[in-house]
Design a protein around this motif. Sequence first.
Motif, PDB file in Angstrom:
ATOM      1  N   LYS A 238     -25.979 -19.481 -23.624  1.00  0.00           N
ATOM      2  CA  LYS A 238     -26.505 -20.849 -23.601  1.00  0.00           C
ATOM      3  C   LYS A 238     -27.276 -21.047 -22.292  1.00  0.00           C
ATOM      4  CE  LYS A 238     -22.355 -22.561 -24.345  1.00  0.00           C
ATOM      5  NZ  LYS A 238     -21.233 -23.498 -24.653  1.00  0.00           N
ATOM      6  N   PRO A 239     -28.442 -20.438 -22.192  1.00  0.00           N
ATOM      7  CA  PRO A 239     -29.159 -20.448 -20.898  1.00  0.00           C
ATOM      8  C   PRO A 239     -29.618 -21.825 -20.458  1.00  0.00           C
ATOM      9  CG  PRO A 239     -30.536 -19.511 -22.647  1.00  0.00           C
ATOM     10  CD  PRO A 239     -29.159 -19.660 -23.214  1.00  0.00           C
ATOM     11  N   TRP A 240     -29.689 -22.817 -21.369  1.00  0.00           N
ATOM     12  CA  TRP A 240     -30.079 -24.160 -20.933  1.00  0.00           C
ATOM     13  C   TRP A 240     -28.978 -24.824 -20.099  1.00  0.00           C
ATOM     14  CZ3 TRP A 240     -28.540 -22.783 -25.787  1.00  0.00           C
ATOM     15  CH2 TRP A 240     -27.467 -23.466 -26.353  1.00  0.00           C
ATOM     16  N   LEU A 241     -27.760 -24.276 -20.185  1.00  0.00           N
ATOM     17  CA  LEU A 241     -26.650 -24.792 -19.376  1.00  0.00           C
ATOM     18  C   LEU A 241     -26.417 -23.968 -18.116  1.00  0.00           C
ATOM     19  CD1 LEU A 241     -24.039 -25.690 -22.153  1.00  0.00           C
ATOM     20  CD2 LEU A 241     -25.801 -27.133 -21.128  1.00  0.00           C
ATOM     21  N   GLY A 242     -27.126 -22.872 -17.985  1.00  0.00           N
ATOM     22  CA  GLY A 242     -26.975 -22.016 -16.816  1.00  0.00           C
ATOM     23  C   GLY A 242     -27.015 -20.553 -17.213  1.00  0.00           C
ATOM     24  N   PRO A 243     -27.360 -19.678 -16.299  1.00  0.00           N
ATOM     25  CA  PRO A 243     -27.524 -18.257 -16.639  1.00  0.00           C
ATOM     26  C   PRO A 243     -26.235 -17.533 -16.971  1.00  0.00           C
ATOM     27  CG  PRO A 243     -27.752 -18.620 -14.267  1.00  0.00           C
ATOM     28  CD  PRO A 243     -27.675 -19.972 -14.890  1.00  0.00           C
ATOM     29  N   ARG A 244     -25.100 -18.096 -16.618  1.00  0.00           N
ATOM     30  CA  ARG A 244     -23.829 -17.397 -16.847  1.00  0.00           C
ATOM     31  C   ARG A 244     -22.900 -18.173 -17.780  1.00  0.00           C
ATOM     32  NH1 ARG A 244     -25.308 -16.793 -11.610  1.00  0.00           N
ATOM     33  NH2 ARG A 244     -25.567 -14.642 -10.852  1.00  0.00           N
ATOM     34  N   VAL A 245     -23.474 -19.001 -18.643  1.00  0.00           N
ATOM     35  CA  VAL A 245     -22.675 -19.772 -19.586  1.00  0.00           C
ATOM     36  C   VAL A 245     -22.696 -19.053 -20.936  1.00  0.00           C
ATOM     37  CG1 VAL A 245     -22.360 -21.991 -20.718  1.00  0.00           C
ATOM     38  CG2 VAL A 245     -23.235 -21.898 -18.369  1.00  0.00           C
ATOM     39  N   TYR A 246     -21.518 -18.654 -21.408  1.00  0.00           N
ATOM     40  CA  TYR A 246     -21.392 -17.880 -22.642  1.00  0.00           C
ATOM     41  C   TYR A 246     -20.336 -18.509 -23.546  1.00  0.00           C
ATOM     42  CZ  TYR A 246     -23.791 -14.088 -20.109  1.00  0.00           C
ATOM     43  OH  TYR A 246     -24.702 -13.347 -19.394  1.00  0.00           O
ATOM     44  N   ASP A 247     -20.446 -18.233 -24.811  1.00  0.00           N
ATOM     45  CA  ASP A 247     -19.413 -18.531 -25.799  1.00  0.00           C
ATOM     46  C   ASP A 247     -19.084 -17.243 -26.533  1.00  0.00           C
ATOM     47  OD1 ASP A 247     -18.953 -21.206 -25.444  1.00  0.00           O
ATOM     48  OD2 ASP A 247     -20.440 -21.862 -26.905  1.00  0.00           O
ATOM     49  N   LYS A 248     -17.913 -17.207 -27.135  1.00  0.00           N
ATOM     50  CA  LYS A 248     -17.622 -16.111 -28.043  1.00  0.00           C
ATOM     51  C   LYS A 248     -18.252 -16.436 -29.389  1.00  0.00           C
ATOM     52  CE  LYS A 248     -13.862 -13.373 -30.006  1.00  0.00           C
ATOM     53  NZ  LYS A 248     -12.378 -13.185 -30.111  1.00  0.00           N
ATOM     54  N   CYS A 249     -19.040 -15.524 -29.906  1.00  0.00           N
ATOM     55  CA  CYS A 249     -19.774 -15.789 -31.138  1.00  0.00           C
ATOM     56  C   CYS A 249     -19.822 -14.532 -31.987  1.00  0.00           C
ATOM     57  CB  CYS A 249     -21.195 -16.274 -30.826  1.00  0.00           C
ATOM     58  SG  CYS A 249     -22.149 -16.758 -32.284  1.00  0.00           S
ATOM     59  N   GLU A 250     -19.579 -14.703 -33.273  1.00  0.00           N
ATOM     60  CA  GLU A 250     -19.591 -13.580 -34.215  1.00  0.00           C
ATOM     61  C   GLU A 250     -20.799 -13.628 -35.154  1.00  0.00           C
ATOM     62  OE1 GLU A 250     -17.404 -11.109 -34.075  1.00  0.00           O
ATOM     63  OE2 GLU A 250     -16.466 -12.103 -32.353  1.00  0.00           O
ATOM     64  N   GLN A 251     -21.705 -14.563 -34.909  1.00  0.00           N
ATOM     65  CA  GLN A 251     -22.866 -14.721 -35.781  1.00  0.00           C
ATOM     66  C   GLN A 251     -23.859 -13.583 -35.563  1.00  0.00           C
ATOM     67  OE1 GLN A 251     -23.816 -17.213 -37.993  1.00  0.00           O
ATOM     68  NE2 GLN A 251     -21.928 -18.381 -37.815  1.00  0.00           N
ATOM     69  N   PRO A 252     -24.627 -13.205 -36.587  1.00  0.00           N
ATOM     70  CA  PRO A 252     -25.714 -12.245 -36.375  1.00  0.00           C
ATOM     71  C   PRO A 252     -26.896 -12.926 -35.702  1.00  0.00           C
ATOM     72  CG  PRO A 252     -25.698 -12.968 -38.664  1.00  0.00           C
ATOM     73  CD  PRO A 252     -24.485 -13.570 -38.018  1.00  0.00           C
ATOM     74  N   ASN A 253     -27.579 -12.208 -34.834  1.00  0.00           N
ATOM     75  CA  ASN A 253     -28.802 -12.732 -34.246  1.00  0.00           C
ATOM     76  C   ASN A 253     -29.892 -12.812 -35.310  1.00  0.00           C
ATOM     77  OD1 ASN A 253     -28.365 -13.273 -31.438  1.00  0.00           O
ATOM     78  ND2 ASN A 253     -28.152 -11.070 -31.105  1.00  0.00           N
ATOM     79  N   ARG A 254     -30.723 -13.842 -35.216  1.00  0.00           N
ATOM     80  CA  ARG A 254     -31.865 -13.994 -36.109  1.00  0.00           C
ATOM     81  C   ARG A 254     -33.143 -14.050 -35.281  1.00  0.00           C
ATOM     82  NH1 ARG A 254     -30.612 -18.489 -40.798  1.00  0.00           N
ATOM     83  NH2 ARG A 254     -28.592 -17.698 -41.515  1.00  0.00           N
TER      84      ARG A 254
END
Length: 586
Positions: free
Chosen positions: A214-230
């Motif tokens: 989530k780079p709009w919140l900062g360069p080191r903000v991440y979530d765990k996500c299992e979705q495929p990239n599109r």
Amino acid sequence: MTQGTVNRPPDGQLRLSQVLMSFGPGSMLDLPETSVLIGGLDSWKPRGRRLYEERLEQRLCEMLDISALTLHEPPIDLGETYGPQTGIDAFLFPLWFLGMIDMDWQGYRSRPLIPFDRLVKGNYLGEDRKSYHVVPVRFVQACLKGHISDVDWYAFVRQDNGADRTGPLWLDEGGGGNDFSDIYVRCGKTQKRRPLSEAMVPNAFVLGRCQGRKPWLGPRVYDKCEQPNRLLTRSASNAYFSQVMSAISIPDTQVKLREAVDQVWEDFLLYAEDLRDVTKERRREKVRYAIEGFTDEEVWAEINRRKNPTPPPTRKIKEAEIESLLAAPQGDSPMDPGGDFYARARTNVSFPNVNRIVLVHRLREVLVQIGFTRFEATLPDIDGELDLQVELAPLSRELTWLPAAENRGEGVFLSFERQAVDKWLVRPDVQAHGTKIKAGFDLWKSQRSQSKMEFPGLPYLMLHSLSHLLITAVALECGYSASAIRERVYAGDSGYGILLYTGSSGSEGTLGGLVEIGRSLERHLRRALDMGRLCSNDPVCSQHDPSRKEEERFLLGPRAMAASSSPRPAANAATSCSIGRWWSQP
């Protein structure tokens, strides 16, 4: 050019409403020299002017499950002259660029694909040792949860996530450069070449698993996500869907009563135990003066509410609006009372099944952004409530306020007899038509994995079709274009109605064109129904079955027959399905 926040004079300006609707946190914005990602609310400084709309704030707190929040306009950049930097921060994105040097490779236009950290003073240093201008690459990757990041071009072209990230890359474009099957990524080190169209295969994990960035919140903000990239084109219409809720400011009829009771609460009314005590206390001069204009029953109801507090029933945004519109007094007041809302009902209405026409001389609409999505929009239901079962991308790391804007304007409201709508609903032709539309809606919903929206119902669809016809009809005379007139359709337990309104962000509001139209609205209703006899989309629409999968026009339906002495085609709006009309021609 520096990675991170872009600290430079602005290249353009945005209106406050544009920030909410199109360029909020997490959106991509093209500037003359580069592309940026609008930062989250944590990087907006300072907060703009606070907007007060208690009813909307309470509803948002319930929906978002937070204790409190405030509404603020986006900040305005005052420039360096005024001291510390103000405004909205933006972050450089994407971090891959194309060198603006056209080379031919087997008939394809080929340009170097370069990461940010290999630029030299912000430019591409070619093999001829010349410096070339660069532009951001058109393509990034994202997922349905709103996460976004640069494509790992090395892993894509070499089809190996563990491959090293060295060697030159090229983007080869054939034809006009718009067909993904004619766009290739080529590796100069391994000589591998792969068409970009392979990245468009849905749910195939061609671009790997989403890393939750989530780079709009900062360069080191991440979530765990299992979705495929599109694969996502930065300028595509599905790159950002702002999720906005709105409310019309309406007067709270209980405010004056509460203020009156406040004046004598501690000393007198606190000890009242029944209605007789209120009557007795009214004999005191101070109490009589404070609660003058209110009956003993009204005062006792307020006392009882304070002594036996219960959570107020959850009311949806539109319920309170239509109740206030239906309760508008008749006749114009000789004095303008001021305030954000001023509406007066017409004394006579001469159109079948329309029981009330209200001229809204002044209104205030507050719009609030609560999140955003990518690829698929989250649509509001018939009560204006967003489907929060869909996971919205957040606007900030910790939500304490939301960006908002206000519009001031005018409008006209018309309500319909419930008995007439109920009678229309049981007609066999209407029910048969509704079955087809419901089948099309179910197919539309099945193709949107996140949507939990329910079928809006036949009354809503009929009123929505009528509202669009009416907008077209009144736009010829009211002084506003059809695109400037907005609608709010009410089709719930509180009643059936349509509010057509317009507004602007200026403090002066609008010029009275819709109110003037409302004084002779019957004439425009007749014109709207006449226009509806011929749909602009016929004969395609009349020969169309919404449930046919191959056509993928699930929300457009064939016209129904009118309820008049001689059957005629009914109103049909291209924006929604036509159900038919239930007026006898006056």
